[in-house]
Scaffold this motif. Structure first.
Motif, PDB file in Angstrom:
ATOM      1  N   SER A  90      39.599  33.405  55.137  1.00 16.45           N
ATOM      2  CA  SER A  90      41.019  33.399  54.714  1.00 16.45           C
ATOM      3  C   SER A  90      41.595  34.671  54.806  1.00 16.45           C
ATOM      4  O   SER A  90      40.767  35.867  54.694  1.00 16.45           O
ATOM      5  CB  SER A  90      41.131  32.730  53.266  1.00 16.45           C
ATOM      6  N   ARG A  91      42.945  34.903  54.845  1.00 17.62           N
ATOM      7  CA  ARG A  91      43.430  36.291  55.200  1.00 17.62           C
ATOM      8  C   ARG A  91      44.133  36.519  53.713  1.00 17.62           C
ATOM      9  O   ARG A  91      44.833  37.635  53.495  1.00 17.62           O
ATOM     10  CB  ARG A  91      44.425  36.068  56.284  1.00 17.62           C
ATOM     11  N   SER A  92      43.936  35.651  52.802  1.00 16.86           N
ATOM     12  CA  SER A  92      44.623  35.535  51.466  1.00 16.86           C
ATOM     13  C   SER A  92      43.988  37.151  50.877  1.00 16.86           C
ATOM     14  O   SER A  92      43.058  37.013  50.423  1.00 16.86           O
ATOM     15  CB  SER A  92      44.377  34.454  50.630  1.00 16.86           C
ATOM     16  N   PRO A  93      44.799  37.790  50.294  1.00 20.05           N
ATOM     17  CA  PRO A  93      44.574  38.961  49.647  1.00 20.05           C
ATOM     18  C   PRO A  93      44.149  38.590  48.221  1.00 20.05           C
ATOM     19  O   PRO A  93      43.371  39.302  47.581  1.00 20.05           O
ATOM     20  CB  PRO A  93      45.906  39.981  49.610  1.00 20.05           C
ATOM     21  N   GLN A  94      44.867  37.519  47.656  1.00 14.69           N
ATOM     22  CA  GLN A  94      44.403  37.213  46.371  1.00 14.69           C
ATOM     23  C   GLN A  94      43.105  36.591  46.484  1.00 14.69           C
ATOM     24  O   GLN A  94      42.204  36.640  45.407  1.00 14.69           O
ATOM     25  CB  GLN A  94      45.670  35.894  45.896  1.00 14.69           C
ATOM     26  N   ARG A  95      42.574  35.865  47.415  1.00 10.26           N
ATOM     27  CA  ARG A  95      41.246  35.189  47.369  1.00 10.26           C
ATOM     28  C   ARG A  95      40.150  36.195  47.456  1.00 10.26           C
ATOM     29  O   ARG A  95      39.371  36.320  46.737  1.00 10.26           O
ATOM     30  CB  ARG A  95      41.102  34.123  48.427  1.00 10.26           C
ATOM     31  N   LYS A  96      40.626  37.220  48.217  1.00  6.88           N
ATOM     32  CA  LYS A  96      39.740  38.425  48.546  1.00  6.88           C
ATOM     33  C   LYS A  96      39.640  39.298  47.117  1.00  6.88           C
ATOM     34  O   LYS A  96      38.371  39.558  46.735  1.00  6.88           O
ATOM     35  CB  LYS A  96      40.449  39.326  49.578  1.00  6.88           C
ATOM     36  N   ALA A  97      40.752  39.396  46.599  1.00  9.00           N
ATOM     37  CA  ALA A  97      40.372  40.068  45.157  1.00  9.00           C
ATOM     38  C   ALA A  97      40.000  39.388  44.270  1.00  9.00           C
ATOM     39  O   ALA A  97      38.978  40.029  43.350  1.00  9.00           O
ATOM     40  CB  ALA A  97      41.963  40.480  44.688  1.00  9.00           C
ATOM     41  N   LEU A  98      39.858  38.038  44.134  1.00  4.19           N
ATOM     42  CA  LEU A  98      39.031  37.343  43.279  1.00  4.19           C
ATOM     43  C   LEU A  98      37.463  37.435  43.502  1.00  4.19           C
ATOM     44  O   LEU A  98      36.677  37.454  42.429  1.00  4.19           O
ATOM     45  CB  LEU A  98      39.439  35.808  43.451  1.00  4.19           C
ATOM     46  N   LEU A  99      37.257  37.381  44.874  1.00  2.00           N
ATOM     47  CA  LEU A  99      35.874  37.717  45.014  1.00  2.00           C
ATOM     48  C   LEU A  99      35.192  38.777  44.750  1.00  2.00           C
ATOM     49  O   LEU A  99      34.187  39.075  44.098  1.00  2.00           O
ATOM     50  CB  LEU A  99      35.551  37.212  46.577  1.00  2.00           C
ATOM     51  N   GLU A 100      36.272  39.928  45.054  1.00  2.00           N
ATOM     52  CA  GLU A 100      35.830  41.324  44.842  1.00  2.00           C
ATOM     53  C   GLU A 100      35.747  41.598  43.165  1.00  2.00           C
ATOM     54  O   GLU A 100      34.736  42.289  42.514  1.00  2.00           O
ATOM     55  CB  GLU A 100      36.790  42.232  45.254  1.00  2.00           C
ATOM     56  N   GLY A 101      36.497  40.797  42.442  1.00  2.65           N
ATOM     57  CA  GLY A 101      36.358  40.972  41.085  1.00  2.65           C
ATOM     58  C   GLY A 101      35.112  40.410  40.162  1.00  2.65           C
ATOM     59  O   GLY A 101      34.936  40.604  39.293  1.00  2.65           O
ATOM     60  N   LEU A 102      34.603  39.473  41.302  1.00  4.68           N
ATOM     61  CA  LEU A 102      33.621  38.692  40.667  1.00  4.68           C
ATOM     62  C   LEU A 102      32.214  39.453  41.013  1.00  4.68           C
ATOM     63  O   LEU A 102      31.023  39.161  40.859  1.00  4.68           O
ATOM     64  CB  LEU A 102      33.392  37.487  41.283  1.00  4.68           C
ATOM     65  N   GLY A 103      32.305  40.634  41.927  1.00  4.40           N
ATOM     66  CA  GLY A 103      31.209  41.495  42.344  1.00  4.40           C
ATOM     67  C   GLY A 103      30.432  40.614  43.444  1.00  4.40           C
ATOM     68  O   GLY A 103      29.481  41.164  43.903  1.00  4.40           O
ATOM     69  N   ILE A 104      31.077  40.025  44.139  1.00  9.72           N
ATOM     70  CA  ILE A 104      30.456  39.094  45.306  1.00  9.72           C
ATOM     71  C   ILE A 104      30.359  39.953  46.545  1.00  9.72           C
ATOM     72  O   ILE A 104      31.671  40.542  47.046  1.00  9.72           O
ATOM     73  CB  ILE A 104      30.896  37.714  45.523  1.00  9.72           C
TER      74      ILE A 104
END
Length: 64
Positions: A7-21
């Protein structure tokens, strides 16, 4: 396990980053559907994106 965000979604990227993945982003090359019921469009487009990336991924890669 390698994780790939299809996905190119910045929101999805931020969610995964926030989870430390630890993950990579791969831009799917699909033309999204835009007409139809929104709840169905989301599912169909997500499946097409994931499938397009998974087709070229190594075994054991989690594509989300």
């Amino acid at each position: 396990m390698k994780v790939v965000l299809a996905s190119r979604s910045p929101q999805r990227k931020a969610l995964l980053e926030g989870l430390g993945i630890d993950f990579k982003v791969a831009e799917p090359k699909v033309d999204e559907l835009t007409e139809g019921e929104p709840d169905e469009l989301v599912l169909v487009n997500a499946r097409w994106k994931a499938a397009s990336i998974a087709a070229g991924a190594r075994p054991g890669t989690l594509v989300i």
